[in-house]
Design a protein around this motif. Structure first.
Motif, mmCIF file in Angstrom:
data_model
loop_
_atom_site.group_PDB
_atom_site.id
_atom_site.type_symbol
_atom_site.label_atom_id
_atom_site.label_comp_id
_atom_site.label_asym_id
_atom_site.label_seq_id
_atom_site.Cartn_x
_atom_site.Cartn_y
_atom_site.Cartn_z
ATOM 1 N N ILE A 190 -19.011 -1.199 12.505
ATOM 2 C CA ILE A 190 -20.558 -1.377 12.846
ATOM 3 C C ILE A 190 -21.425 -0.445 11.692
ATOM 4 O O ILE A 190 -20.993 0.499 11.607
ATOM 5 C CB ILE A 190 -20.673 -0.798 14.233
ATOM 6 C CG1 ILE A 190 -19.824 -1.539 15.339
ATOM 7 C CG2 ILE A 190 -22.186 -0.859 14.682
ATOM 8 C CD1 ILE A 190 -20.036 -1.102 16.744
ATOM 9 N N ILE A 191 -22.037 -1.319 11.109
ATOM 10 C CA ILE A 191 -22.665 -0.601 9.939
ATOM 11 C C ILE A 191 -24.386 -0.890 10.437
ATOM 12 O O ILE A 191 -24.618 -2.264 10.457
ATOM 13 C CB ILE A 191 -22.542 -1.278 8.584
ATOM 14 C CG1 ILE A 191 -20.928 -1.311 8.362
ATOM 15 C CG2 ILE A 191 -23.188 -0.507 7.549
ATOM 16 C CD1 ILE A 191 -20.279 -2.029 7.358
ATOM 17 N N ASP A 192 -24.909 -0.085 10.293
ATOM 18 C CA ASP A 192 -26.544 0.075 10.770
ATOM 19 C C ASP A 192 -27.446 0.736 9.475
ATOM 20 O O ASP A 192 -27.068 1.824 9.058
ATOM 21 C CB ASP A 192 -26.784 0.655 11.950
ATOM 22 C CG ASP A 192 -28.002 0.289 12.697
ATOM 23 O OD1 ASP A 192 -29.214 0.280 11.942
ATOM 24 O OD2 ASP A 192 -28.129 0.178 13.849
ATOM 25 N N THR A 193 -28.366 -0.027 8.976
ATOM 26 C CA THR A 193 -29.066 0.468 7.994
ATOM 27 C C THR A 193 -29.943 1.615 8.244
ATOM 28 O O THR A 193 -30.251 2.486 7.386
ATOM 29 C CB THR A 193 -29.845 -0.667 7.147
ATOM 30 O OG1 THR A 193 -30.588 -1.062 8.174
ATOM 31 C CG2 THR A 193 -28.850 -1.815 6.480
ATOM 32 N N LYS A 194 -30.262 1.676 9.564
ATOM 33 C CA LYS A 194 -31.160 2.896 10.148
ATOM 34 C C LYS A 194 -30.366 4.238 9.648
ATOM 35 O O LYS A 194 -30.992 5.351 9.911
ATOM 36 C CB LYS A 194 -31.488 2.676 11.437
ATOM 37 C CG LYS A 194 -30.570 3.100 12.392
ATOM 38 C CD LYS A 194 -31.165 3.232 13.937
ATOM 39 C CE LYS A 194 -29.967 3.185 14.849
ATOM 40 N NZ LYS A 194 -29.053 4.474 14.765
ATOM 41 N N ASP A 195 -29.101 4.190 9.660
ATOM 42 C CA ASP A 195 -28.247 5.490 9.512
ATOM 43 C C ASP A 195 -28.396 5.892 7.948
ATOM 44 O O ASP A 195 -27.875 6.844 7.731
ATOM 45 C CB ASP A 195 -26.799 5.198 9.818
ATOM 46 C CG ASP A 195 -26.872 4.635 11.304
ATOM 47 O OD1 ASP A 195 -27.504 5.376 12.163
ATOM 48 O OD2 ASP A 195 -25.647 4.237 11.608
ATOM 49 N N VAL A 196 -29.083 5.187 7.147
ATOM 50 C CA VAL A 196 -29.105 5.212 5.568
ATOM 51 C C VAL A 196 -30.295 5.759 5.450
ATOM 52 O O VAL A 196 -31.308 4.985 5.144
ATOM 53 C CB VAL A 196 -28.757 4.164 4.654
ATOM 54 C CG1 VAL A 196 -28.771 4.486 3.438
ATOM 55 C CG2 VAL A 196 -27.189 3.858 5.224
ATOM 56 N N GLY A 197 -30.776 7.097 5.429
ATOM 57 C CA GLY A 197 -32.012 7.514 5.474
ATOM 58 C C GLY A 197 -32.795 6.942 3.889
ATOM 59 O O GLY A 197 -34.141 6.845 4.029
ATOM 60 N N ALA A 198 -31.950 6.906 2.868
ATOM 61 C CA ALA A 198 -32.640 6.571 1.604
ATOM 62 C C ALA A 198 -33.306 5.318 1.529
ATOM 63 O O ALA A 198 -34.099 4.928 0.615
ATOM 64 C CB ALA A 198 -31.395 6.586 0.718
ATOM 65 N N LEU A 199 -33.013 4.309 2.505
ATOM 66 C CA LEU A 199 -33.504 2.978 2.565
ATOM 67 C C LEU A 199 -34.946 2.858 3.011
ATOM 68 O O LEU A 199 -35.733 2.123 2.687
ATOM 69 C CB LEU A 199 -32.640 2.143 3.531
ATOM 70 C CG LEU A 199 -31.354 1.639 2.928
ATOM 71 C CD1 LEU A 199 -30.416 0.807 3.918
ATOM 72 C CD2 LEU A 199 -31.464 0.773 1.794
ATOM 73 N N LYS A 200 -35.494 3.993 3.682
ATOM 74 C CA LYS A 200 -36.622 3.683 4.072
ATOM 75 C C LYS A 200 -37.714 4.560 3.585
ATOM 76 O O LYS A 200 -37.382 5.408 2.552
ATOM 77 C CB LYS A 200 -36.759 4.530 5.683
ATOM 78 C CG LYS A 200 -35.945 3.907 6.612
ATOM 79 C CD LYS A 200 -36.485 2.319 6.808
ATOM 80 C CE LYS A 200 -35.500 1.577 7.641
ATOM 81 N NZ LYS A 200 -35.830 0.143 7.713
#
Length: 152
Positions: free
Chosen positions: A142-152
């Protein structure tokens, strides 16, 4: 953007009793889109999944990527990945993106895999789909982009 990635021996999707997508060895990807997702999430998530090393090498270690094994992908839209079940007994889907936004990013996600040269099959956005698969391992990420702070 949220993805459930299942390593499969095969997978297919049926709409109205007709198989519209079918793959052999590869990933069956359930993809959910939320309101604030953009092309940045599409870029990051598609590359992350393409490069995941979860296929076994000659020593039985998870060390090979989808490209290494010439794997295929079946991408299915799945707004219920953003279902919130915390309160009550019926899930709330307010975190799921509106259909026009979700379908646009779903299509961009598909285009990314096609641009990688990976055989790509799909479901039908918004349709009642029946998905069949043989999970290999089982291996499910399960991969969630919200877990990658650098995207925001």
């Amino acid at each position: 953007m949220r993805a459930v990635v299942q390593k499969v021996k095969y997978s297919s999707v049926t709409v109205d009793n007709e198989i519209i997508g079918k793959i052999d060895n590869g990933f069956m990807i359930l993809l959910g889109v939320t309101h604030e997702d953009t092309l940045k999430e599409v870029e990051w998530l598609s590359k992350k999944i393409k490069d995941l090393r979860i296929f076994e090498d000659q020593d039985g270690k998870m060390n090979l990527s989808l490209e290494d094994v010439k794997g295929e992908v079946l991408i299915i839209s799945q707004f219920t990945l953003y279902g919130n079940c915390i309160k009550g007994r019926r899930p709330s889907f307010t975190d799921a993106a509106k259909p026009d936004h979700a379908e646009n990013l779903y299509n961009k996600f598909i285009e990314k895999f096609q641009s990688f040269g990976i055989k790509t099959q799909t479901g039908k956005f918004g349709a009642d789909m029946k998905v069949e698969l043989l999970n290999d391992g089982p291996v499910t990420m399960i991969i969630d982009t919200k877990d990658v702070g650098a995207l925001k």
